[in-house]
Write a protein that holds these residues in place. Structure first.
Motif, short mmCIF file in Angstrom:
data_model
loop_
_atom_site.label_atom_id
_atom_site.label_comp_id
_atom_site.label_asym_id
_atom_site.label_seq_id
_atom_site.Cartn_x
_atom_site.Cartn_y
_atom_site.Cartn_z
N UNK A 162 24.41 59.19 44.37
CA UNK A 162 25.57 58.31 44.24
C UNK A 162 26.53 58.86 43.21
N UNK A 163 27.78 58.45 43.30
CA UNK A 163 28.74 58.81 42.28
C UNK A 163 28.44 58.03 41.00
N UNK A 164 28.93 58.53 39.88
CA UNK A 164 28.67 57.85 38.61
C UNK A 164 29.50 56.57 38.52
N UNK A 165 29.04 55.67 37.67
CA UNK A 165 29.72 54.39 37.48
C UNK A 165 30.99 54.58 36.67
N UNK A 166 32.08 53.98 37.13
CA UNK A 166 33.31 53.88 36.34
C UNK A 166 33.26 52.58 35.54
N UNK A 167 33.81 52.58 34.33
CA UNK A 167 33.64 51.43 33.42
C UNK A 167 34.98 50.86 32.99
N UNK A 168 35.06 49.54 32.98
CA UNK A 168 36.19 48.80 32.40
C UNK A 168 35.62 47.89 31.33
N UNK A 169 36.01 48.11 30.07
CA UNK A 169 35.40 47.40 28.93
C UNK A 169 36.35 46.33 28.38
N UNK A 170 35.80 45.45 27.58
CA UNK A 170 36.54 44.43 26.83
C UNK A 170 37.38 43.53 27.73
N UNK A 171 36.76 43.02 28.78
CA UNK A 171 37.41 42.04 29.65
C UNK A 171 37.12 40.65 29.09
N UNK A 172 38.15 39.89 28.79
CA UNK A 172 37.98 38.59 28.16
C UNK A 172 37.80 37.46 29.19
N UNK A 173 38.36 37.61 30.37
CA UNK A 173 38.27 36.55 31.38
C UNK A 173 37.06 36.79 32.28
N UNK A 174 36.84 35.88 33.22
CA UNK A 174 35.74 36.01 34.18
C UNK A 174 36.27 36.45 35.54
N UNK A 175 37.36 37.17 35.52
CA UNK A 175 37.93 37.73 36.75
C UNK A 175 38.70 38.99 36.38
N UNK A 176 38.64 39.97 37.25
CA UNK A 176 39.37 41.22 36.96
C UNK A 176 39.78 41.86 38.28
#
Length: 494
Positions: free
Chosen positions: A216-230
């Motif tokens: 599989x391809x590696x995981x891409x990351x999105x950090x410091x999300x304050x809400x419960x939707x992105x």
């Protein structure tokens, strides 16, 4: 004998694989031990920092409160000293008046005694000693400056390590895949006020269901999300699916990942087929550029050298015929058919791609064609191809072409052109890719698979694939189909 040898070979292979697994597991355990040591050291350092910060806050609070007490002390002392000074002055005046009154008692002359008595009486009337309050202006009590940290002590004694946040739960029903964007929603299984932020990870895959560990391809990351939707935007959907998972984090620790979800991200993906392009076209993946010098060097190859190489295929081009070899084994199109096709056919469904031309591009066409057009065929000049054509030579002309017939489009030429193909519905539409304004629509019945086609002269084209049909285009299609649509004079049933 052979059967026993084969069985033994399978056992050997199984043991080798098992030994490799154990070796990998031992390496993982050693790595985990090392991580435990490092993470424990980091935890102690962070603990020291937290307590140092607490000590600093307490020390600062103590200093501030002590300063307040000292200021209150100074205020009270100043008020009492002012009152003391007033009393001393009044006492001094009263003693002088007393001494004068005692002396006046020795006067023998009645008139003089009467005058002295009157003066003393007047002085007593205005004397400060009789207007002075004999009650302290402030008390000596400082109880209002006392503190009681009993509650705080109990709170500090109750301090424990931060609990590990529970894994979030992804709400699949609320997730949305549209316009090459993915909106993912999640919730916590129970309220947790200590959650500081969330981490979203995603990766592309061609496998449905649970993510696989390998391949599989590696995981891409999105950090410091304050809400419960992105919303992940600007994605290229060049795989069938997307795996997503979410992790909750408090100030100190990250919790377990949510159960991953797999969302479908189907889109039409293709590259430009360099094996079919004209010699004067330089093709790289999804970019094609006019090259007036293309193939000239190969055309000058001596006949003997050409003959010696006639049986060797080019790494980039197929040599299916002697004539192809004579052209250097590269191109299929010739003459003025400066054409390159996509390498993936449209056989069903609805698909969308976009094209951007260089600003100095003199002439180009964008459209589709049935497979295997003639090497001299040009887009829009046969009954098996449809396109829009832009000519910027001398003056700009914009037209739709099919079966060697052209219809002038009296609209500005956009910077990017969107191509929408509904194979089953027999519809090919072109849009302004920025505004999604409709440029032209062909209506027909497609009887063979279609290949994206591009013609270019003097300039370059960039093709964007892996795009979903935009929502705005879907809305326009519903509206147009509901109204019956307009029929172009170029449309036919192929």
């Amino acid at each position: 004998m052979d059967e026993e040898r084969e069985t033994l070979q399978r056992i050997v292979s199984t043991l080798v694989n098992k030994n490799d697994e154990i070796h990998n597991f031992i390496d993982m355990l050693n790595h985990t031990i090392s991580n435990v040591q490092v993470n424990s050291s980091n935890a102690i350092s962070e603990l020291d920092e937290e307590f140092d910060g607490l000590y600093s806050v307490l020390h600062e609070m103590k200093g501030s409160m002590a300063s307040t007490i000292q200021q209150e002390e100074a205020r009270k002392i100043q008020a009492l000293q002012d009152q003391l000074s007033q009393c001393s002055h009044a006492l001094e005046s009263s003693e002088e008046l007393l001494e004068l009154a005692v002396q006046s008692l020795d006067i023998k002359n009645p008139v003089e005694l009467l005058e002295a008595a009157r003066q003393i009486k007047d002085s007593v009337t205005v004397a400060s000693a009789f207007r002075l309050s004999l009650k302290p202006k402030v008390s000596d009590s400082m109880t209002h400056m006392m503190v009681d940290f009993a509650l705080e002590k109990r709170m500090l004694q109750a301090v424990k390590f931060l609990p590990v946040p529970k894994a979030p739960e992804i709400d699949v029903a609320a997730c949305l895949v549209a316009d090459n964007c993915i909106t993912i929603s999640w919730r916590m299984p129970e309220e947790d006020s200590r959650i500081d932020h969330f981490v979203l990870e995603y990766r592309k895959t061609n496998f449905d269901g649970l993510p696989r560990l390998k391949g599989e391809q590696h995981w891409e990351l999105v950090d410091y999300i304050k809400a419960t939707q992105y919303t992940l935007s600007g994605l290229k959907f060049d795989t069938k699916y997307m795996n997503l998972r979410v992790q909750a984090c408090n100030k100190a620790v990250a919790g377990e990942y949510s159960d991953p979800v797999t969302l479908e991200t189907k889109a039409f993906v293709f590259s430009l087929d360099s094996s079919s392009s004209h010699l004067n076209l330089k093709v790289e993946d999804t970019y094609v550029e006019w090259d007036p010098t293309g193939g000239k060097g190969q055309e000058k190859i001596k006949g003997k050298e050409n003959k010696n190489r006639s049986n060797a295929a080019s790494p980039k081009r197929s040599t299916n015929s002697p004539r192809a070899s004579a052209r250097g084994g590269r191109d299929r199109f010739a003459g003025e058919s400066y054409t390159v096709l996509g390498d993936t056919a449209v056989e069903s469904g609805q698909h969308y791609w976009e094209v951007r031309a260089q600003k100095d591009c003199k002439s180009y066409s964008v459209g589709v064609t049935y497979r295997n057009p003639g090497k001299f065929d040009q887009l829009g000049k046969t009954n098996s191809s449809w396109c829009i054509h832009i000519n910027n030579w001398l003056q700009t002309t914009f037209s739709a072409k099919h079966n060697n017939k052209a219809k002038t489009l009296d609209i500005p030429v956009p910077d990017r052109i969107g191509v929408y193909c509904d194979f089953d519905g027999g519809q090919l539409s072109f849009y302004n890719a920025s505004s999604k304004a409709l440029l032209h629509t062909f209506r027909t019945k497609f009887t063979q698979p279609l290949l994206p086609g591009f013609m270019i002269w003097c300039g370059g084209l960039t093709v964007s694939t892996g795009l979903q049909v935009p929502s705005a285009v879907k809305t326009l299609q519903k509206s147009e189909n509901g109204l019956g649509g307009s029929t172009s004079s170029l449309n036919n049933v192929a």
